[in-house]
Structures are given as C-alpha cells and as structure tokens.
Design a protein around this motif. Structure first.
Motif, PDB file in Angstrom:
ATOM      1  N   GLN B  13    -116.632  55.260  20.030  1.00  0.00           N
ATOM      2  CA  GLN B  13    -115.282  55.355  19.463  1.00  0.00           C
ATOM      3  C   GLN B  13    -115.047  54.146  18.569  1.00  0.00           C
ATOM      4  OE1 GLN B  13    -113.256  55.967  23.303  1.00  0.00           O
ATOM      5  NE2 GLN B  13    -112.306  57.745  22.342  1.00  0.00           N
ATOM      6  N   PRO B  16    -111.397  48.553  18.360  1.00  0.00           N
ATOM      7  CA  PRO B  16    -111.724  47.123  18.442  1.00  0.00           C
ATOM      8  C   PRO B  16    -112.434  46.813  19.762  1.00  0.00           C
ATOM      9  CG  PRO B  16    -109.330  47.465  18.173  1.00  0.00           C
ATOM     10  CD  PRO B  16    -109.952  48.798  18.266  1.00  0.00           C
ATOM     11  N   THR B  20    -118.490  44.352  21.142  1.00  0.00           N
ATOM     12  CA  THR B  20    -118.572  43.332  22.193  1.00  0.00           C
ATOM     13  C   THR B  20    -118.989  43.956  23.514  1.00  0.00           C
ATOM     14  OG1 THR B  20    -116.613  42.469  21.134  1.00  0.00           O
ATOM     15  CG2 THR B  20    -117.307  41.374  23.140  1.00  0.00           C
ATOM     16  N   ARG B  21    -118.409  45.108  23.831  1.00  0.00           N
ATOM     17  CA  ARG B  21    -118.750  45.768  25.089  1.00  0.00           C
ATOM     18  C   ARG B  21    -120.235  46.089  25.127  1.00  0.00           C
ATOM     19  NH1 ARG B  21    -113.838  47.502  27.615  1.00  0.00           N
ATOM     20  NH2 ARG B  21    -112.173  47.447  26.081  1.00  0.00           N
ATOM     21  N   ARG B  28    -125.840  41.015  29.745  1.00  0.00           N
ATOM     22  CA  ARG B  28    -125.754  40.799  31.185  1.00  0.00           C
ATOM     23  C   ARG B  28    -126.776  41.599  31.968  1.00  0.00           C
ATOM     24  NH1 ARG B  28    -121.065  43.626  30.173  1.00  0.00           N
ATOM     25  NH2 ARG B  28    -120.751  45.549  31.340  1.00  0.00           N
ATOM     26  N   ARG B  29    -127.292  42.653  31.402  1.00  0.00           N
ATOM     27  CA  ARG B  29    -128.348  43.398  32.097  1.00  0.00           C
ATOM     28  C   ARG B  29    -129.724  42.861  31.720  1.00  0.00           C
ATOM     29  NH1 ARG B  29    -126.270  46.596  36.294  1.00  0.00           N
ATOM     30  NH2 ARG B  29    -124.172  47.139  35.649  1.00  0.00           N
ATOM     31  N   GLN B  66    -126.612  52.816  31.539  1.00  0.00           N
ATOM     32  CA  GLN B  66    -125.524  51.845  31.620  1.00  0.00           C
ATOM     33  C   GLN B  66    -124.620  51.951  30.379  1.00  0.00           C
ATOM     34  OE1 GLN B  66    -124.681  50.165  34.184  1.00  0.00           O
ATOM     35  NE2 GLN B  66    -126.505  50.005  35.456  1.00  0.00           N
ATOM     36  N   ASP B  68    -124.156  54.580  28.589  1.00  0.00           N
ATOM     37  CA  ASP B  68    -123.445  55.844  28.660  1.00  0.00           C
ATOM     38  C   ASP B  68    -122.212  55.726  29.561  1.00  0.00           C
ATOM     39  OD1 ASP B  68    -123.257  58.339  27.633  1.00  0.00           O
ATOM     40  OD2 ASP B  68    -124.644  59.288  29.037  1.00  0.00           O
ATOM     41  N   LYS B  69    -122.228  54.742  30.485  1.00  0.00           N
ATOM     42  CA  LYS B  69    -121.081  54.558  31.374  1.00  0.00           C
ATOM     43  C   LYS B  69    -119.897  53.926  30.671  1.00  0.00           C
ATOM     44  CE  LYS B  69    -121.560  52.615  35.485  1.00  0.00           C
ATOM     45  NZ  LYS B  69    -122.187  51.840  36.584  1.00  0.00           N
ATOM     46  N   LEU B  70    -120.140  53.216  29.569  1.00  0.00           N
ATOM     47  CA  LEU B  70    -119.014  52.591  28.869  1.00  0.00           C
ATOM     48  C   LEU B  70    -118.082  53.689  28.375  1.00  0.00           C
ATOM     49  CD1 LEU B  70    -120.875  49.826  26.805  1.00  0.00           C
ATOM     50  CD2 LEU B  70    -119.622  49.542  28.945  1.00  0.00           C
ATOM     51  N   ILE B  71    -116.807  53.464  28.613  1.00  0.00           N
ATOM     52  CA  ILE B  71    -115.825  54.519  28.314  1.00  0.00           C
ATOM     53  C   ILE B  71    -115.806  54.840  26.813  1.00  0.00           C
ATOM     54  CG2 ILE B  71    -113.380  55.184  28.577  1.00  0.00           C
ATOM     55  CD1 ILE B  71    -114.680  54.536  31.296  1.00  0.00           C
ATOM     56  N   ASN B  72    -116.001  53.839  25.972  1.00  0.00           N
ATOM     57  CA  ASN B  72    -115.934  54.070  24.525  1.00  0.00           C
ATOM     58  C   ASN B  72    -117.227  54.638  23.941  1.00  0.00           C
ATOM     59  OD1 ASN B  72    -114.234  51.035  24.611  1.00  0.00           O
ATOM     60  ND2 ASN B  72    -113.233  52.957  24.112  1.00  0.00           N
ATOM     61  N   VAL B  73    -118.242  54.753  24.760  1.00  0.00           N
ATOM     62  CA  VAL B  73    -119.500  55.318  24.265  1.00  0.00           C
ATOM     63  C   VAL B  73    -119.488  56.814  24.551  1.00  0.00           C
ATOM     64  CG1 VAL B  73    -122.008  55.316  24.538  1.00  0.00           C
ATOM     65  CG2 VAL B  73    -120.749  53.151  24.535  1.00  0.00           C
ATOM     66  N   VAL B  74    -119.482  57.597  23.485  1.00  0.00           N
ATOM     67  CA  VAL B  74    -119.376  59.042  23.650  1.00  0.00           C
ATOM     68  C   VAL B  74    -120.725  59.649  24.030  1.00  0.00           C
ATOM     69  CG1 VAL B  74    -118.761  61.201  22.474  1.00  0.00           C
ATOM     70  CG2 VAL B  74    -117.409  59.146  22.099  1.00  0.00           C
TER      71      VAL B  74
END
Lengths: 561, 167
Positions: B13, B16, B20-21, B28-29, B66, B68-74
């Motif tokens: 998406q 902003p 960074t996410r 971190r991984r 991981q 794919d778990k981010l909410i903004n990653v479609v």
C-alpha cells in the motif's frame, strides 16, 4: 452529527464493546480525558506508571479473550508503554494502545514531549497508525480492533495528535474493514489435514504439544477429545498451561528448560509430535536440532510464518486450532497404546517434583504448591518472571481453563501485579492470586496504590528469598557460585502493604501456610502475604542452556554427580 | 543449504512508513537486502517493490512469510524460479579526455547503452540490462576513471501473459 476526534475515539471504543481502559493522562491526551468524562460506561483505571497500564491491558485481554485497551500521553508516557507492548507482541495478546501525540504542526520539530512512538514500536507491534486527519480516525479504530483480535492476536497502537483529538468532523463508524494486505485466518487446506491425519494414524508413540494457540482459539474441548480418543499424552509450553486439565491422566505438564522429566522424556521418545498453536520457542524446545529426534513433527498454527521458523515440521496445517482440530478429529482413528501410556505414567510417577530448600527455612516450592492447590475453577493465578514463575508453572494444578497468566516470550519481571489488576477487572467474580518474587515485585509495586483505589480484592503471595533467584541459580550452577548483583534488599512488605492500606502478614513456617491462604481468601479486600523462604532453593528439573531436552538436571545431588 | 540471490516482488500500500516497515523487518530478522527498487504499478494506490535478497531457500521462504504478515503488504511472491525479465538501470559518469572519448563511445554502442550527457572532460553513460551486463561494461570503463555511479537495483516482471503476483 459532528464530533471532536476525542469524542469519535470514545464512540468507537463503545462500539467495540470496550468496558475498561487503563492509563494515565498527560499533556497531549487532555482533550481525550475530557471526552472520557462523557462516557461513564467505559471504566477508567488510573495506574501509577504507564508500563502498568500496558500489562494491565494484557492481563485483562488474556483473561477476557478480547482486546485490552491502554492510554498514555506522548513522549515519556508512550515510551513507558514500550515494555508492555513488546510483552503483548511476544505472547500474542490482543491489545489496542492509544497514545497522544503533539499537534500535527509540531511533529518533527522535537516539540515538548514529542517522540516517534510509531517508529519506536515498529519491531514490537502487529501494526500501528499515526492519525493525520480526524476523518480517518473512526476507520483506524475499527481496523485496529480488527487487527488486534483476529488471526494471531497482537498489539496495535494508534498515535493521535492533540490537534486531531480537537478537530471536528462527522462521525460514522464503519461496518467493515478494507485491508487488502491482511489475511488473518486462512481456511485450513483439507489435503494438509488429511496428510496430518495419516501421519497420526501411523504413529505409535504420539504426543500432543499444546501452546497458547489452543487457549486463544478456545479449543479446550477439541484438544481433550483428540487426546482421549487418540490416547496421546499432552505436554505444554508455558503459555499452553491452562489448555488441558492438569489432573488428567494424559497430562504431563510443561516441557522445556524447567519442564517435567516426564514431559521432556516423552517428547524425546515420541515418534510423532502434534504441535498445536505454538511457535516452538527456545525455552520449550531447548537445542532445536535435538528436539524430538525420533518424531515426525506435525505443526498446526494460525501464523504461516511460524511454520518452519524454529522447528521444521514434516507436515503442517495453517489455520485456527479449533477449526483444524475439528477437521482432524473425524479422520483420526481411535487408538489404545497401553505400553506407551504405561511408559509415560512410569516417568511421571518416578520423577516427582520435590522441594529442595537448603536450610530449615520454607521451601518456595512448598509455598507455591499450596497456592496452586488452593486454586479452584474460580481462581486466576498471575505470576512474574523467575524462579517463582517456574515453580508455579510446574505446580499448576488448577481445573480452570486459561487460569494462568504469565509473561512468556518477553519474560517481563514486574508483569504480575499490573496484569493481575487487568485480570481482576476482566473477571470480577473470580479470585485473582499474584505469585511474585521479591525482585520483580519491586519493579511495579507502586500499583498497590491502584489496587486500593480501584477497590480490587487481589491476593498477593510474595516469595521472598532476598535474591534475584533465577540469575542466582544460573550463577550457582554455571558461574561457580560467583554471585554478582543478585542479593537484593527489599522493604518490609507487610509494612509497605500497611502503608497502602492493605492487610498483610508474614509467613515463615510450613504450618502457617494453609491458615494464611485461607485467611487471605476469606478476607474481603486485597491481602498480601510475605513468604520468607530459603534463599538458595533451585528450580529443578532443569535443562542446561544450550543442551537438548533430555539432558535433565533433576536435583542438586545429581548436579554434583 | 546453498545461498543464492532471490528476487521477491511485493505489492504494498502506498502509505507513509511502508518502506521503514519492510526495511526494519529485514534488519531485525537478520537478512540483508542486496537491492530494492520501488515505484508505482498498474494498480491505483499500490507500489511495487522488487527486492533482491541473498539466502538459502528456507531462509528466504521465512522472510517472505514475515513480509506477507505486514498489514501494508498486499502480496509477496518469490519469482526467482520463474522465467523473468529482470533489468537494472545504471548511470555512470566516466572521465573522458578527447583521446579516450571515441573508444568509450564504441563500448557504449556495443553494450547498447547511451551517452546522456557530455562535458569537456567527462561523459555520462546510461545502461539498462541485467546485473552481469552492467558489471561487464563497468569493468571496461573502469580504466578510464569512474567519477560517480548510480544503480537502481533490479526490477522484474515474469515473462508471458501471467502476472507475477499471487493473489
């Protein structure tokens, strides 16, 4: 109807069924607190430190099985929440965190009490939002609750600038969310379930490893049905305690670092491990490459990223534990396996958990055993982190499902008292017992004041050994008793309780334990007991760090050997 | 398992903080991004990222899940094994005296690159292609002196009518 951002937040919280919020006011949430006064249906709990607000929200969330809500102001208020947010993230606790932020025109200017809390929390949160426009607020609140409570639960933060709280717009609460990137619950793939069932039907020495996922999906009955019909013993991760009756003949208690001998041996001897709702944390599996060496691992989890992250399963099913177990049960053949069951019974009966105080002083295990045995189906036990926590996990005997609230993944000392405040508000009819160490308790004991102010009848058992006991145990066993900064002074907890207006007593002998617990339970308000215990009792069994699950140190004598 | 470069395509998406996410998740991984390119795509309010990451199959599979778990990653797709068109663009500023200039232009022709800027003692070359092709031109240009270079990182589509994205 036009409303301010602060009112919109309150209206949205009401629509999400929020009954309690934990927090402290401050500069950038004053408009919000102003609006709160118009919404008496939301109970506000004023804590003494924001960390406690987050832990209390977690205690509430885990007891009530819905999102806990906490509020703090910008800057230090927000940063004080960070430990509690990280704790909730690690333990998959649904939480909605609301922070004030400086007005939008001040953002990025290093304004007074400004901090980038969305940036700070990025690695420790399921999702977060900075609200730029009041017109987005209702949608964001709706999304936040949806994200926090669905799929694998977790914390979601909404950072709301003061100017947004004061801005006015038409309020309309959305009926649904539109989040194209969020796929919380996949329908389990039937072919994966049949594959799992086939493996189960071929196994001769199966074991079920139950994690917190069983509790989150409330799959208690399904787990019990499967275990009984399939005749598989059940072991737990620490957060899986409370998912299966501990008195059950098939229950072996906790596995892992301080797991029972029977549980650890069973996993290491099994030819199949059915792991349900667990991330195979390192404290449960110990050395991963030696975990369950003879077993086919079948992993059920709602989070696809957990499959193969720590332990590589032979087969897996992604989905909600309850749904998957319901699909699996009809495909699994009922079994009898007298030899395997006899074997686990033998392990259990020949390796009892024994108190091992080194002096004539009270054994911490004995005290905690008594607390655990006095817990009935109307008791919630909340622990801190350390030796007392492991004793509690080992001695946990409560018939109540989801009756143990403890900080697992992050291992947050000081979690206990604030989490108990949340648990008590989630379950006002039930008794809430805090089991604390004298080290961790001193990290958040200011919340005794909150307990009194809110009129909560929380019962507190402090296990006082004068040490940061778990670290002392490691220094004892692995650093040649080089005790560095583990002895710690504590206040007179009885006098401290008295200062807060809480009835308290000290217990130093075994004979006093039973009567003291009864007295606490019968007392109508909060009650604190300071149990003065042996300073150097260690927690056994123990698997040394880095060792495999079956390298078990069972008792001090066997350490020497 | 063998470490190799993987090409991941993510639709995200256009909000902003998304970068960074994603970057934070890699850090971190414990994964290193070899290259990352971002831009708009055919769908309104979505951006397309092409991420090149080094790791064995299991590690990259983990980082994909991981992400794919981010909410903004479609959506995220590992297109490494697909037949794909993968390109990178580089701008290279080369020191070019009048004696060297014609030799440089010859090389630029051979590589089907372009000269996009000329100054009294330098030329700027634009080249599009796979990383190997760009590396190869760079090797030839280096003796003349490279003053500055900018590479975009890989961007890719799979060949044929199918979309690269799993939905």
């Amino acid at each position: 109807m036009n409303r301010t951002g602060a009112q919109i937040l309150c209206e949205s919280l009401v629509r999400e069924g929020v009954e309690v919020i934990f927090g402290i006011s401050g500069g950038t949430v004053i408009p919000l607190y102003d609006a709160f006064s118009e919404y008496p249906q939301i109970r506000r709990v004023l804590v003494r430190h924001e960390q406690a607000a987050a832990h209390a929200a977690a205690g509430y969330a885990r007891t009530k099985q819905k999102a806990g809500v906490c509020v703090a102001t910008s800057g230090p208020g927000a940063t004080n929440l960070v430990t509690g947010i990280a704790d909730a993230y690690m333990d998959s606790t649904p939480m909605v965190v609301i922070t004030g932020q400086v007005a939008t025109s001040f953002i990025g200017k290093d304004a007074f009490q400004e901090c980038d809390i969305t940036g700070i929390t990025l690695p420790i949160i399921k999702h977060n939002y900075l609200v730029h426009d009041v017109r987005d607020l209702a949608r964001i609140v709706k999304e936040a609750f949806h994200i926090a409570q669905t799929g694998r639960p977790g914390p979601v933060l909404i950072d709301i600038p003061k100017s947004v709280q004061m801005a006015v717009t038409e309020f309309e609460y959305p009926d649904s969310v539109d989040l194209p990137g969020y796929k919380p619950t996949a329908e389990p793939d039937y072919s994966h379930v049949t594959c799992a069932a086939e493996l189960l039907n071929r196994a001769e020495r199966p074991v079920i490893m139950a994690g917190r996922g069983v509790i989150v999906s409330q799959a208690y009955e399904e787990l019990r049905q499967l275990a009984e019909m399939y005749q598989a013993p059940v072991v737990h991760t620490m957060l899986g305690l409370g998912s299966f009756p501990p008195q059950h003949d098939l229950d072996l208690g906790m596995i892992g670092h301080h797991g029972t001998v029977a549980a650890n041996k069973t996993v290491q001897a099994a030819d199949l491990v059915l792991a349900v709702g667990t991330r195979f944390g390192d404290r449960a599996t110990m050395r991963t490459r030696d975990f369950a060496p003879h077993a086919v691992v079948v992993h059920i989890d709602i989070d696809p990223a957990e499959i193969g992250k720590n332990v590589i399963p032979f087969a897996s099913v992604v989905g909600d534990a309850k749904t998957v177990l319901n699909m699996l049960i009809p495909l699994v053949q009922p079994a009898v396996r007298p030899e395997w069951i006899q074997q686990i019974r033998t392990w259990r009966s020949t390796h009892p958990l024994v108190p091992c105080a080194r002096t004539s002083k009270l054994s911490a295990r004995t005290v905690i055993r008594n607390v655990c045995r006095s817990a009935d189906s109307h008791t919630v036990i909340v622990t801190g982190v350390g030796q007392h926590q492991m004793f509690t996990a080992q001695e946990y005997m409560s018939p109540r499902t989801n009756g143990l609230i403890s900080s697992g993944g992050l291992g947050t000392m000081g979690f206990e008292l604030p989490a108990a405040i949340g648990a008590q508000l989630a379950s006002p009819e039930d008794a809430v017992w805090v089991v604390a160490g004298d080290g961790g308790f001193q990290m958040t004991m200011q919340e005794l004041s909150t307990v009194v102010q809110e009129g909560l009848s929380i019962k507190i058992a402090i296990i006082s050994n004068g040490y940061l006991g778990m670290v002392r145990q490691w220094q004892d066993l692995f650093q040649q008793r080089n005790y560095v900064d583990v002895a710690l002074h504590a206040p007179d907890f009885v006098k401290l309780a008295d200062a807060y207006g809480i009835t308290a007593m000290r217990v130093e002998t075994e004979e006093e334990i039973g009567p003291a617990l009864r007295k606490a339970n019968e007392h109508s308000g909060p009650f604190l007991i300071d149990f003065v215990v042996d300073a150097e009792e260690n927690v056994y069994p123990m698997v040394a760090p880095g060792a495999s699950l079956d390298c078990i140190i069972e008792s001090p004598e066997k350490v020497a050997a | 398992m063998e470490e190799k470069l993987h090409t991941l395509v993510a639709l995200v998406q256009d909000e902003p903080g998304v970068l960074t996410r994603i970057a934070g998740l890699f850090r971190r991984r414990g994964f290193n991004i070899e290259s990352l390119s971002v831009g708009h795509c055919e769908q309104h309010r979505l951006s397309r990222m092409t991420i090149v990451v080094k790791g064995d199959d299991a590690e990259v599979d983990q980082v994909t899940r991981q992400l794919d778990k981010l909410i903004n990653v479609v959506s995220v797709t590992d297109i490494t094994r697909c037949d794909m068109v993968a390109r990178e663009l580089a701008l290279i500023k080369v020191t070019a005296t009048s004696e060297d200039r014609s030799e440089i232009m010859q090389m630029v022709d051979i590589y089907r690159a372009k000269i996009v800027d000329v100054a009294p003692d330098s030329v700027t070359v634009e080249i599009t292609g796979g990383e190997d092709k760009i590396d190869s031109l760079l090797t030839l240009l280096r003796p003349f002196g490279i003053t500055e270079m900018a590479r975009t990182g890989r961007t890719a589509l799979i060949r044929g009518a199918k979309s690269s994205i799993n939905n």
